[in-house]
Design a protein around this motif. Structure first.
Motif, short mmCIF file in Angstrom:
data_model
loop_
_atom_site.label_atom_id
_atom_site.label_comp_id
_atom_site.label_asym_id
_atom_site.label_seq_id
_atom_site.Cartn_x
_atom_site.Cartn_y
_atom_site.Cartn_z
N PRO A 96 0.92 -1.19 0.05
CA PRO A 96 0.16 0.02 -0.01
C PRO A 96 0.80 1.46 0.01
N THR A 97 2.00 1.14 0.47
CA THR A 97 2.88 2.50 0.58
C THR A 97 4.36 1.96 0.14
N THR A 98 5.21 2.75 0.22
CA THR A 98 6.72 2.47 0.17
C THR A 98 7.34 2.35 1.38
N GLY A 99 8.52 1.76 1.12
CA GLY A 99 9.45 1.88 2.48
C GLY A 99 9.14 0.50 3.24
N ALA A 100 9.64 0.34 4.48
CA ALA A 100 9.37 -0.78 5.39
C ALA A 100 8.05 -1.18 5.75
N SER B 28 24.27 -3.76 6.36
CA SER B 28 24.25 -3.16 7.52
C SER B 28 23.03 -2.15 7.69
N ALA B 29 22.97 -1.43 6.48
CA ALA B 29 21.67 -0.50 6.25
C ALA B 29 20.47 -1.09 6.28
N SER B 30 20.15 -2.25 6.19
CA SER B 30 18.80 -2.77 6.05
C SER B 30 18.15 -2.48 7.46
N ASP B 31 16.69 -2.00 7.28
CA ASP B 31 16.07 -1.81 8.53
C ASP B 31 14.74 -2.25 8.75
N TYR B 32 14.61 -3.36 7.87
CA TYR B 32 13.11 -4.07 8.06
C TYR B 32 13.57 -5.41 7.43
N PHE B 33 12.85 -6.32 8.13
CA PHE B 33 13.30 -7.86 7.88
C PHE B 33 11.99 -8.58 7.87
N TYR B 88 11.59 -21.70 3.48
CA TYR B 88 11.39 -20.22 4.55
C TYR B 88 12.64 -19.41 3.93
N PHE B 89 12.10 -18.10 3.60
CA PHE B 89 13.23 -17.02 3.22
C PHE B 89 13.22 -16.07 4.20
N CYS B 90 14.40 -15.62 4.39
CA CYS B 90 14.30 -14.35 4.92
C CYS B 90 14.63 -13.07 3.81
N ALA B 91 14.16 -12.06 4.07
CA ALA B 91 14.15 -11.02 3.27
C ALA B 91 14.36 -9.59 4.02
N GLU B 92 15.33 -8.91 3.26
CA GLU B 92 15.70 -7.57 4.12
C GLU B 92 15.31 -6.42 3.18
#
Lengths: 114, 113
Positions: A96-100, B28-33, B88-92
Motif C-alpha cells: 500500500p505504501t513504499t518503504g518498510a 548493515s543499512a537494512s532496517d526491516y526484515f 523459508y526465506f528471509c528478506a531484508e
C-alpha cells in the motif's frame, strides 16, 4: 496473498516469441514489484513500479525485458524474444505504501521456454 | 555471484519439536526484515516481520530474533507441524530504496510425522 492476482499461472513459449505476464495488485495498493525465481533459489528483485512510473529497475536485464503499470489495468512484465534461460517463476508483489512495509505476493507465473 | 544449481539447505525435524531457521543478511543499512514461507508451486506467504529497532518479535507459534551486530536473523517455530513443511526465506529491506526486498537463499523445512 490471494489478493494479488497473476495470470497466466503457466505460460509456454517457443524461443523467439514474446511473453506477457500480468499482475493485478491488491485493492488499494499502488506499488508493484516484480521478482524472478530460478529453481532452488531465492527471489531476485527485477523492478518496482507505481502507477505510470518506473521507480527502480535496477534488477531488470538491459535487453528484451520491460515493465509497465498503466493508470488503468494490470501491471505487465514483457519479455521479448524469449530464450531458454528466461524459464523461471515470475512473482508480483504489491504494497500500500513504499518503504518498510509488508509486501503481498501473488501465486506467480511459471514461464517455460521450449 | 549466482549459486545456480545448488540444493537448498534442509532442516528435518520431528513433528512437535521446535525448529530454528537461520539467515545471514547482507547489508548493515537494512532496517526491516521479513520471513516468508513458500510452499511448492505457490507464492511467498508472509509469516512475521521485525524492524531494526527491535531484537525480538513474537507471533503465533513463531518468534523472530534479530542480531544486528553479526547481521543474523532467525525464525523459531514452536511445536512444528507437518503443515509447516515448506521453504523459508528471509528478506531484508533498505527503507530508503522503497519496498525492494533482498531475499536470502532459503531453507527447506521437512517435518516428519
Amino acid at each position: 496473498n490471494a489478493g494479488v492476482m497473476q495470470n497466466p499461472r503457466h505460460l509456454v513459449r517457443r524461443r523467439g516469441q514474446e511473453a506477457r505476464l500480468r499482475c493485478s495488485p491488491m485493492k488499494g495498493h499502488s506499488h508493484v514489484y516484480w521478482y524472478r525465481q530460478l529453481p532452488e533459489e531465492g527471489l531476485k528483485f527485477m523492478v518496482y513500479l507505481q502507477k505510470e512510473n518506473i521507480i527502480d529497475e535496477s534488477g531488470m536485464p538491459k535487453e528484451r525485458f520491460s515493465a509497465e503499470f498503466p493508470k488503468e489495468g494490470p501491471s505487465i512484465l514483457r519479455i521479448q524474444q524469449v530464450v531458454r534461460g528466461d524459464s523461471a517463476a515470475y512473482f508480483c508483489a504489491s504494497s500500500p505504501t513504499t518503504g518498510a512495509t509488508e509486501a503481498f505476493f501473488g501465486q506467480g507465473t511459471r514461464l517455460t521456454v521450449v | 555471484g549466482e549459486s545456480v544449481g545448488l540444493h537448498l539447505p534442509t532442516l528435518s525435524v520431528q513433528e512437535g519439536d521446535n525448529s530454528i531457521i537461520n539467515c545471514a543478511y547482507s547489508n548493515s543499512a537494512s532496517d526491516y526484515f521479513i520471513w516468508y514461507k513458500q510452499e511448492s508451486g505457490k507464492g511467498p506467504q508472509f509469516i512475521i516481520d521485525i524492524r531494526s529497532n527491535m531484537d525480538k518479535r513474537q507471533g503465533q507459534r513463531v518468534t523472530v530474533l534479530l542480531n544486528k551486530t553479526v547481521k543474523h536473523l532467525s525464525l523459531q517455530i514452536a511445536a512444528t507441524q507437518p503443515g509447516d513443511s515448506a521453504v523459508y526465506f528471509c528478506a531484508e529491506n533498505i527503507g530508503w530504496q522503497g519496498g525492494k526486498l533482498i531475499f536470502g537463499q532459503g531453507t527447506e523445512l521437512s517435518v516428519k510425522p
